[in-house]
Design a protein around this motif. Sequence first.
Motif, PDB file in Angstrom:
ATOM      1  N   CYS A  25       1.040  -1.047   0.011  1.00 28.54           N
ATOM      2  CA  CYS A  25       0.068  -0.113   0.003  1.00 28.54           C
ATOM      3  C   CYS A  25       0.909   1.302  -0.058  1.00 28.54           C
ATOM      4  CB  CYS A  25      -1.005  -0.052   1.210  1.00 28.54           C
ATOM      5  SG  CYS A  25      -2.231  -1.085   1.206  1.00 28.54           S
ATOM      6  N   SER A  26       2.027   1.079   0.691  1.00 25.81           N
ATOM      7  CA  SER A  26       2.796   2.282   0.773  1.00 25.81           C
ATOM      8  C   SER A  26       3.467   2.691  -0.545  1.00 25.81           C
ATOM      9  CB  SER A  26       3.881   2.334   1.681  1.00 25.81           C
ATOM     10  OG  SER A  26       4.648   1.139   1.366  1.00 25.81           O
ATOM     11  N   ASP A  27       3.923   1.745  -1.347  1.00 21.50           N
ATOM     12  CA  ASP A  27       4.583   2.084  -2.562  1.00 21.50           C
ATOM     13  C   ASP A  27       4.006   1.482  -3.856  1.00 21.50           C
ATOM     14  OD1 ASP A  27       5.800  -0.065  -2.073  1.00 21.50           O
ATOM     15  OD2 ASP A  27       7.791   0.711  -1.905  1.00 21.50           O
ATOM     16  N   THR A  28       3.154   0.999  -3.755  1.00 24.33           N
ATOM     17  CA  THR A  28       2.694   0.086  -5.007  1.00 24.33           C
ATOM     18  C   THR A  28       3.676  -0.937  -5.306  1.00 24.33           C
ATOM     19  OG1 THR A  28       3.109   1.603  -6.723  1.00 24.33           O
ATOM     20  CG2 THR A  28       0.763   1.405  -5.321  1.00 24.33           C
ATOM     21  N   ALA A  29       4.715  -1.241  -4.841  1.00 25.96           N
ATOM     22  CA  ALA A  29       5.573  -2.343  -5.239  1.00 25.96           C
ATOM     23  C   ALA A  29       5.018  -3.687  -4.858  1.00 25.96           C
ATOM     24  CB  ALA A  29       6.824  -2.236  -4.584  1.00 25.96           C
ATOM     25  N   LEU A  30       5.323  -4.461  -6.086  1.00 26.50           N
ATOM     26  CA  LEU A  30       5.050  -5.900  -5.787  1.00 26.50           C
ATOM     27  C   LEU A  30       5.418  -6.450  -4.914  1.00 26.50           C
ATOM     28  CD1 LEU A  30       5.183  -7.049  -9.572  1.00 26.50           C
ATOM     29  CD2 LEU A  30       3.157  -6.670  -8.242  1.00 26.50           C
TER      30      LEU A  30
END
Length: 174
Positions: free
Chosen positions: A10-15
């Motif tokens: 949620c914080s950085d949309t990284a997988l």
Amino acid sequence: YRVTFAPVACSDTALIGKGVTVGTVEVRPLERNFTIPPLELRTNAVFSDTLALLGYGLQRDGEALHVTLHWQALRRMDYYKVFIHLYDVESGALVVQQDTVPRQWTCPTTWWEEGEIVSDEIVLPLEGVPVGRYRIAVGVYEPDTLKRLPLQTEGDVPLGDYLELEERVLVPAP
């Protein structure tokens, strides 16, 4: 195209995990028509060198009037809406109107190619319309500003900002 779901932070949309393909989607191009259909009634109306109303058809079906408009894009264009108004012949009062994007909001004018023909049926409900004679007006406008496109004939003669159809609608007594 593949449709894939994958968890992301949620914080950085990284997988944060492996994605799973759940299906595919086929996207087809729009079917385009550049052939003028048979026209019940012809017009020579042009709206702002952008859009030509080639002709139209009228059909009464119980408590509704079906108006089929046959448009031709004269160039690529902006986003416009079409209106049809039904006016009392005697008083000039507006009794019914429809404002719409062609083909029941599924074919915006921004999608049309130069020369493309788009036929559009618009239904005017007549339920509750008093007995009388009515005239029909058709126009095109920019929805953000409500500015109507000017109407002209093929000879560039200005005619206002709507086309009044020649036919009159009679609503008889029940």
